[in-house]
Design an enzyme around this catalytic site. Sequence first.
Site, mmCIF file in Angstrom:
data_model
loop_
_atom_site.group_PDB
_atom_site.id
_atom_site.type_symbol
_atom_site.label_atom_id
_atom_site.label_comp_id
_atom_site.label_asym_id
_atom_site.label_seq_id
_atom_site.Cartn_x
_atom_site.Cartn_y
_atom_site.Cartn_z
ATOM 1 N N LYS A 138 0.849 -1.191 0.000
ATOM 2 C CA LYS A 138 0.000 0.000 0.000
ATOM 3 C C LYS A 138 0.883 1.239 0.000
ATOM 4 C CE LYS A 138 -4.042 -1.875 2.334
ATOM 5 N NZ LYS A 138 -4.871 -1.701 3.514
ATOM 6 N N HIS A 141 2.522 6.691 3.164
ATOM 7 C CA HIS A 141 2.066 8.088 3.144
ATOM 8 C C HIS A 141 2.855 8.952 4.114
ATOM 9 C CE1 HIS A 141 -0.162 7.105 6.746
ATOM 10 N NE2 HIS A 141 -0.744 6.108 6.101
ATOM 11 N N HIS A 144 3.396 7.842 7.635
ATOM 12 C CA HIS A 144 4.469 6.881 7.878
ATOM 13 C C HIS A 144 5.821 7.597 7.942
ATOM 14 C CE1 HIS A 144 1.494 3.973 5.928
ATOM 15 N NE2 HIS A 144 1.594 3.604 7.188
#
Length: 610
Positions: A138, A141, A144
């Site tokens: 995934k 972003h 993170h």
Amino acid sequence: MACGFRRAIASQLSRVLNLPPENLITSISAVPISQKEEVADFQLSVDSLLEKDNDHSRPDIQVQAKRLAEKLRCDTVVSEISTGQRTVNFKINRELLTKTVLQQVIEDGSKYGLKSELFSGLPQKKIVVEFSSPNVAKKFHVGHLRSTIIGNFIANLKEALGHQVIRINYLGDWGMQFGLLGTGFQLFGYEEKLQSNPLQHLFEVYVQVNKEAADDKSVAKAAQEFFQRLELGDVQALSLWQKFRDLSIEEYIRVYKRLGVYFDEYSGESFYREKSQEVLKLLESKGLLLKTIKGTAVVDLSGNGDPSSICTVMRSDGTSLYATRDLAAAIDRMDKYNFDTMIYVTDKGQKKHFQQVFQMLKIMGYDWAERCQHVPFGVVQGMKTRRGDVTFLEDVLNEIQLRMLQNMASIKTTKELKNPQETAERVGLAALIIQDFKGLLLTDYKFSWDRVFQSRGDTGVFLQYTHARLHSLEETFGCGYLNDFNTACLQEPQSVSILQHLLRFDEVLYKSSQDFQPRHIVSYLLTLSHLAAVAHKTLQIKDSPPEVAGARLHLFKAVRSVLANGMKLLGITPMEFRSCCPDWSAMVRCWLTATSISQFQAILLPQPPE
Ligand code: ARG
């Protein structure tokens, strides 16, 4: 530290007040240079003293301060005693101040400030810090990214304070996304692409299979089946999953390295598939598991059915959820590490999740739930790279590098940089970290590259520039002068300000260690750099008599050492003159022309307190 001055003041106060000196230490603080009234170095807060005394009658504080000051005597350490607003002020013998501070900074090296009496008696603890924790396949972003740099900072600080720190990356490496990925890879995956660029390829497959699954029910069904096979431990499905995971981690490690971050353990949700089932059994045996009509199972944390306090821990098909896996992970880490503290770093959106997890642990009978702590941070919007929204950490790093290279190229220079990429990346990273760490971590903000790279004022570029410049000063003059040195030569206001500021480093570290906010250290280092700039302009080394030059060089060396210590704690690798092109410093100076002497001097005017 504070070079023992605080202790000396405390011991005199202790005689007068008849209180143990240890109780007084934290009421005595070095006076921030920006708020300086006259020239006191330390102040005793009479308010905080009375708080400790539990004396609530609160007689006039100012009178108390005056009375106290009258009872105190100057000695070999304290040369002047006065009163300020609700404080008693102490000026330290100038020569002693200079000598002690410089000696301590040089002697303690990377430990300067950390050996302070503020930290004495601090029990050494085992601390787990869990941070970064992206989800395989995934998007990586901005949340993170923030978790990564904030967690790294907290781990660095705790380690510096002498604790044993275990850094864990808890990957999102389980769940339906792997059903989709497994199916997607069989449909349109390429082995070579997976090997050469796993994160990118897995993400592409994931996006594509999501689209297909939305249109084509059979794909969705296949994905579900694949995940079920995983859950049931099907060897073939698991080996594909393992490959995805291993290759992703390999690439993560490489990219984290660019960021200067490492982990002791790459854990993940997948580890807790089976242990979650044990957790469910345990909840059941304690009568805490409630089955719903939908077939799911929940824990009612309020005990009265309040829907906001209900946490789902099992799907109707018996599989675990995010919260269940967190329960299992916490219990497992306790078994494995027997930690004193465990810190989770995520955005504030997960606040409720962690509250519920900690509360469930508690009602399950784990007293150590109190040792778990969530450090939340605010949401950052609008971080975009040339490729669009941030999808990979590497995109951010490449963007930083590119933008910094452009900034550097915009300055006319005849010489070529030896390793422009690395220089640009290190300086740019410092810029990114500083703008993120300047405010309160919990505050949301809108991201702007201009703000990161602004050439005016307080940026990470300015810190890097200051460090490189001071380093070059040592390189240029170091050998000639460092032996000859007379501290009596450092009496100019610029030198004294620096010494007073160096005196405060331990307090700043203490503050950050208390509230986990890096901004105290950031603002300290920026002030230190401003002071260094003023001093650099006015305190010549070249053409000064050797003992003056030597003393000044010592002062600059001390500044650089503390600057480097602080930067490293924040997760910044300080630039050295040698490791970059000899022209780098000059180049950045051009770029930072706005940070002119007038701006440096602004620091001498009062500033809002930290
Ligand atoms: N992977 C999660 C996410 O991206 C963050 C994990 C946080 N840590 C935890 N123990 N739940 O949202």
